[in-house]
Design an enzyme around this catalytic site. Structure first.
Site, short mmCIF file in Angstrom:
data_model
loop_
_atom_site.label_atom_id
_atom_site.label_comp_id
_atom_site.label_asym_id
_atom_site.label_seq_id
_atom_site.Cartn_x
_atom_site.Cartn_y
_atom_site.Cartn_z
N GLY A 44 53.22 48.02 90.65
CA GLY A 44 52.65 48.12 89.32
C GLY A 44 52.76 49.30 88.41
CB CYS A 45 53.00 52.75 87.93
SG CYS A 45 51.12 52.75 87.96
CB THR A 46 58.17 50.85 89.48
OG1 THR A 46 57.33 52.17 90.03
CG2 THR A 46 59.29 50.42 89.81
CG ASN B 133 55.53 53.19 83.32
OD1 ASN B 133 56.60 54.11 82.41
ND2 ASN B 133 55.39 53.53 84.32
#
Length: 158
Positions: free
Chosen positions: A45-47, A50
């Protein structure tokens, strides 16, 4: 939620960044800032989040908006993450969670029936005077960066 609300002054802070410098919120006065807090570098999710903000960075820059991602990761981890995915946004490191906690985002969470304490993925649009203009507690990552860009456009148009 964070305990912060629209219209409040955003808590000031200074953090080291993956580009070898530092980011100080109060030094950004005069133009809007997007702060997006995410749990951990190089997770799915963070990838996605970003990469989304990095892809839209030229649009934010046309509006004069600075975009900064903040997580409890270290500068070294941020550097690896940035390089692995070619991220263009500024990544600020908060391994002591001082800024995460100042924004009230280190909270009790529940995932798949498991209780734990962690960072609640949240984004803030801060106006040129340093006041919080919008807050998103992010539940759906895909399309989030576009939603923030739309709000930044509205802010820029007054």
């Amino acid at each position: 939620m964070s305990g912060l609300s629209v219209g409040m002054m955003a808590p000031d802070f200074e953090l080291p960044t993956a580009d070898g410098g530092g980011f100080t919120l109060s030094a950004q006065r005069g133009h809007p800032v997007v702060l997006y807090f995410y749990p951990q570098d190089d997770t799915e999710g963070c990838t996605i989040e970003n990469i989304g903000f990095s892809g839209l960075l030229p649009e934010f820059e046309k509006l004069g908006v600075t975009v900064v991602g903040v997580s409890p990761d270290t500068v070294a981890t941020h550097c690896s993450f940035r390089d692995k995915y070619g991220l263009a946004v500024t990544l600020a490191a908060d391994p002591t969670r001082s800024v995460v906690e100042a924004y009230g985002l280190w909270q009790q969470k529940k995932t798949f029936g498991r209780d734990y304490v962690g960072l609640v993925r949240t984004s803030f649009l801060i106006d040129a005077e340093g006041r919080i203009s919008r807050i998103w507690e992010v539940r759906r990552i895909k399309g989030h960066a576009e939603d923030v860009l739309e709000a930044a456009r509205a802010l820029a148009q007054g």
